[in-house]
Design a protein around this motif. Structure first.
Motif, short mmCIF file in Angstrom:
data_model
loop_
_atom_site.label_atom_id
_atom_site.label_comp_id
_atom_site.label_asym_id
_atom_site.label_seq_id
_atom_site.Cartn_x
_atom_site.Cartn_y
_atom_site.Cartn_z
N LEU A 142 1.06 -1.20 0.21
CA LEU A 142 0.02 -0.09 -0.08
C LEU A 142 1.05 1.45 -0.20
O LEU A 142 0.60 2.30 -0.73
N TRP A 143 1.94 1.28 0.76
CA TRP A 143 2.85 2.43 1.05
C TRP A 143 4.28 1.82 1.07
O TRP A 143 4.50 0.81 1.70
N GLU A 144 5.16 2.45 0.48
CA GLU A 144 6.77 2.08 0.84
C GLU A 144 7.60 3.46 0.32
O GLU A 144 7.19 4.46 -0.16
N ILE A 145 8.80 3.32 1.24
CA ILE A 145 9.87 4.33 0.69
C ILE A 145 10.90 3.59 0.37
O ILE A 145 11.58 2.54 0.75
N ARG A 146 11.33 4.16 -0.81
CA ARG A 146 12.63 3.56 -1.43
C ARG A 146 13.68 4.67 -1.32
O ARG A 146 13.51 5.96 -1.61
N ALA A 147 14.80 4.11 -1.05
CA ALA A 147 15.89 5.09 -0.93
C ALA A 147 17.25 4.19 -1.38
O ALA A 147 17.50 3.21 -1.51
N GLU A 148 18.06 5.18 -1.87
CA GLU A 148 19.41 4.87 -2.28
C GLU A 148 19.97 4.24 -1.17
O GLU A 148 20.91 3.14 -1.34
N LYS A 149 19.99 4.91 0.09
CA LYS A 149 20.82 4.26 1.20
C LYS A 149 20.00 4.70 2.43
O LYS A 149 19.43 5.81 2.57
N VAL A 150 19.85 3.63 3.37
CA VAL A 150 19.25 3.95 4.78
C VAL A 150 20.12 3.64 5.87
O VAL A 150 20.80 2.41 5.65
N THR A 151 20.52 4.48 6.66
CA THR A 151 21.29 4.27 7.98
C THR A 151 20.57 4.09 9.12
O THR A 151 19.52 5.05 9.60
N HIS A 152 20.47 3.01 9.71
CA HIS A 152 19.64 2.67 11.05
C HIS A 152 20.79 2.87 12.34
O HIS A 152 21.72 2.21 12.27
N ASP A 153 20.59 4.08 13.12
CA ASP A 153 21.30 4.13 14.23
C ASP A 153 20.58 3.48 15.18
O ASP A 153 19.58 3.96 15.96
N THR A 154 21.24 2.19 15.72
CA THR A 154 20.46 1.46 16.48
C THR A 154 20.61 1.95 18.06
O THR A 154 19.78 1.81 19.09
N LEU A 155 21.66 2.88 18.37
CA LEU A 155 21.72 3.55 19.82
C LEU A 155 20.72 4.54 19.96
O LEU A 155 20.03 4.65 20.54
N GLU A 156 20.59 5.43 18.87
CA GLU A 156 19.62 6.78 18.84
C GLU A 156 18.37 6.29 18.37
O GLU A 156 17.38 6.88 18.33
N GLN A 157 18.37 5.31 17.78
CA GLN A 157 17.00 4.55 17.11
C GLN A 157 16.46 5.51 16.26
O GLN A 157 15.40 5.92 16.28
N GLN A 158 17.09 5.82 15.27
CA GLN A 158 16.88 6.78 14.15
C GLN A 158 17.01 6.18 12.83
O GLN A 158 17.90 5.13 12.64
N LEU A 159 16.16 6.32 11.92
CA LEU A 159 16.44 5.99 10.43
C LEU A 159 16.73 7.04 9.50
O LEU A 159 15.93 8.18 9.60
N TYR A 160 17.99 7.10 9.03
CA TYR A 160 18.08 8.24 8.06
C TYR A 160 18.19 7.98 6.50
O TYR A 160 18.74 6.85 6.08
N PHE A 161 17.27 8.54 5.80
CA PHE A 161 17.10 8.19 4.31
C PHE A 161 17.80 8.97 3.44
O PHE A 161 17.70 10.28 3.67
N GLU A 162 18.47 8.50 2.41
CA GLU A 162 19.12 9.56 1.38
C GLU A 162 18.60 9.02 0.21
O GLU A 162 18.21 8.07 -0.30
#
Length: 701
Positions: A142-162
């Motif tokens: 139904l929905w999705e996010i496609r990214a060239e690169k995704v960085t998951h910071d497991t300590l800060e619990q953040q997802l960074y999409f490029e």
């Protein structure tokens, strides 16, 4: 034969730190080139992380793990990573995984051609797709996010999409060069919350864009700009927790086309626990004009109260200090008529004296202050200081009768200012006595699992009170209630200024039934007979005259979620004085409630028109994903609607979408009728939407 446990010291440094990896496999061999090969249902444990694979090769010289899939890696937080193959260090902190997929908090899926694991903290996903929707075959979610690169910071619990693109059913909607989102395990972090669209007939179509700001571990703030063609508004919510309490502040400032001046409101509450079981509480409520709260749908209060209180409650005592300031928003009411400033100090206690029964006593001082100095009720200030003592004893008599005896004495000193109709200082004494006789009769009907229990309790109460001295102004007892809770009380006034005097007899009957399936029924009716009328009771109270109206109250509930409750006051001609009722029925898919109230005109209570209103509130689960809600309020006496609302919420495992429409028909010199439309949507799988999770979509062949 399976090796149950094989412990390997993977690194000398790890061994010295007492950290070891545990490996379980069907077959384990050691090759000549110093490689350990584990194959067949391989499971490795290290520092809370579990790894499953078909084969693991530990190359001691390179200090690497070469893993053959299918691979499943689950960390201590419960996040799951799957891959086709991998090359990792023995600590599972650094390396490369090919054909990998991550599932965060059993909600958000991230798939990538390659995942690099760095420093045991970062996961770098290349050519990645993220979605919390169920994927059926080759059909786009139904929905999705496609990214060239995704960085998951497991300590800060953040997802960074490029270089990210948001798609709906495979159709691109918008592109962003960079984006940061919280992962579903994060409780709170600075960032934007879910936007909300709001459209009203007065303010036009606008949008609210909340921005959440963390202020340490114990405080946060939300700023919500609200912009439309007719308004520029900034909303604020501030929360702060302390070791002994908390404070919450809500407010807004608006520059709109409805009024020339800036408009605002501020609501603040706080509660703190102090030594010796004291509790300090405060609240602030203020608004710039009478219509602001309704125009922006912040609150529907028609009176605001700001106050400060200090309270201590124990098993045998109550100590309280309270100050209040009232602000009326009603068109036909002024602050002076309330009065606006109230102060009170009181102490109550009880004890068990040696001669039996219970002795309770209290002292109090209260004041009602009006800033106006006009002579009469518009400027009158009243201060009262007094005390009371009551003794009560309950005795069980032969035959199952329960008798209660009570006697008491109250004394008050009144000081009245700015009202020449009353003396400046006066003293009042109120002796009283009460005797109650109850005869509880219990019976069981049925046998085994079909037993119904009945209780019938006829009650008579004879009471007396007299007033010696002052007849002070009535500031705190202008409204009264006559219901089953006070049918057998000595006084039915809500405050201390008015007193029921003379001799009175209250007679009534209560019947209660507890059904075998969990249902219950109750019925109460009764009446009060007096030797003299009470002038402080209004005509619509049901208590004026020597004989009160008949009180009838009943309730019926079932184990299936149905409830109906009715209460009415009727005179000797069976004419209704006041009546109200409510009904409710709820189950897993349905919740319906209705209330009705009828009250006649009563100028003594500033009610110049008959009140006859229906209120309806309902919710229907139409399908597993679609829910409808509706509410309405109708003025039967005026034959016009007061308000109505309709809303739909569609929710599945990855999306929540809510639309609503409401109409408020209220009109006055400061408030105009308003129609409001609302739209809000959220994506599950990220921190802002993780609490809203509905049924998963079904895949069909």
């Amino acid at each position: 034969m399976r090796w149950l446990v094989l412990i390997l010291l993977l690194l000398p440094q790890v061994a010295r730190a007492q950290n070891v990896a545990t490996l379980v496999a069907d077959h384990v061999t050691l090759s000549a080139d110093d490689r350990l090969i584990a194959s067949g249902n391989v499971v490795a444990f290290f520092d809370g992380t579990r790894l499953r694979a078909s084969q693991i090769i530990y190359d001691r010289s390179a200090d690497r793990l070469i893993i053959t899939g299918p691979i499943t890696l689950q960390d201590a937080a419960g996040d799951v990573l799957t891959a086709d193959s991998g090359d990792l260090d023995p600590r599972l902190e650094n390396g490369i995984l090919l054909g990998a997929r991550i599932v965060l908090d059993q909600q958000l899926q991230l798939a990538a051609n390659q995942i690099d694991r760095r420093d045991g903290r970062y996961l770098q996903l290349y050519r990645s797709t993220a979605s919390s929707c169920r994927v059926c075959g080759t059909r786009a979610p139904l929905w999705e996010i496609r990214a060239e690169k995704v960085t998951h910071d497991t300590l800060e619990q953040q997802l960074y999409f490029e270089n990210a693109t948001f798609l709906v059913r495979g159709l691109p909607l918008f592109w962003l060069p960079a984006m940061r989102l919280p992962d579903p395990t994060l409780d709170r972090a600075t960032g934007f919350l879910i936007p909300r669209q709001r459209s009203t007939s007065q303010l036009g179509t606008g949008i609210k864009l909340p921005y959440f700001i963390t202020l340490g571990d114990h405080a946060d703030m939300t700023l919500s700009p609200y912009v439309s063609a007719q308004t520029r508004t900034m909303e604020l919510e501030l929360r702060r927790a302390f070791a002994s309490g908390s404070v919450t502040v809500r407010g807004a400032v608006s520059d709109d086309t409805l009024q020339d001046d800036l408009r605002s409101y501020l609501f603040a509450t706080g509660s703190f626990s102090l030594p010796d079981n004291y509790k300090l509480q405060f609240n602030v409520e203020t608004v710039s004009d009478k219509a602001y709260l309704l125009d922006y749908d912040y609150d529907d209060k028609d009176r605001l109260e700001s106050g400060l209180s200090l309270v201590r409650v124990t098993n045998t005592s109550l100590n309280e200090l309270r100050f209040s300031y009232f602000q009326t928003l009603r068109e036909v009411e002024t602050n002076a008529s309330l009065p606006p400033i109230i102060g009170e100090v009181r102490r109550e206690a009880r004890m068990q004296p040696g001669f039996g029964g219970t002795l309770s006593y209290a002292t109090s001082i209260d004041t009602a202050y009006r800033p106006d100095t006009t002579d009469g009720s518009a400027g009158r200030d009243v201060t009262r200081a007094g005390g009371r003592a009551d003794w009560r004893r309950d005795v069980i008599l032969p035959g199952g009768f329960v008798a209660t005896a009570q006697t008491g004495l109250r004394g008050d000193i009144y000081q009245v200012r700015d009202d020449s109709a009353y003396p400046g200082t006066d003293l009042r004494l109120v002796p009283s006595g009460l005797a109650t006789l109850r005869w509880p009769l219990a019976r069981q009907v049925g046998a085994r699992q079909r037993v119904a229990r009945h209780l019938i309790e006829p009650t008579l109460t004879l009471s007396w009170a007299a007033v010696h001295g002052a007849s002070p102004p009535n500031e705190d007892s202008t409204r009264s209630e006559f219901d089953p809770a006070n049918l057998f009380d000595r006084s039915r006034f809500t405050g201390q200024d008015a007193v029921e005097t003379g001799t009175q007899l209250a007679a009534g009957l209560t019947w209660t039934r507890l059904g075998p399936a969990g249902g219950a029924s109750s019925l109460t009716f009764g009446r009060v007979f007096r030797d003299r009328a009470q002038p402080d009771f209004t005509p619509s109270s049901g208590l004026d005259g020597t004989d009160s109206d008949w009180l009838v109250s009943g309730q019926y509930t079932t184990a299936g979620g149905f409830l109906i409750e009715l209460r009415g006051l009727f005179d000797d001609d069976i004419e209704t004085t006041r009546t109200d009722g409510r009904a409710r029925w709820s189950n897993e898919r349905l919740a319906v409630g209705a209330t009705y109230i009828w009250q006649g005109r009563d100028q003594a209570e500033n009610r110049f028109d008959t009140i006859s209103e229906w209120t309806l509130d309902s919710g229907f689960q139409l399908t597993e994903t679609l829910r409808m809600s509706a509410d309405a309020r109708y003025n039967v006496a005026a034959d016009r609607p007061v308000q109505a609302g309709l809303g739909f919420t569609w929710q599945n495992e990855c999306v929540t979408l809510a639309v609503s429409a409401s109409r408020r028909y209220t009109a006055s010199t400061s408030v105009d009728p308003t129609t409001t439309f609302g739209l809000v949507g959220s994506l599950s799988g990220f921190s802002t939407g993780r609490s809203a999770k509905g049924p998963a979509a079904q895949c069909r062949q």
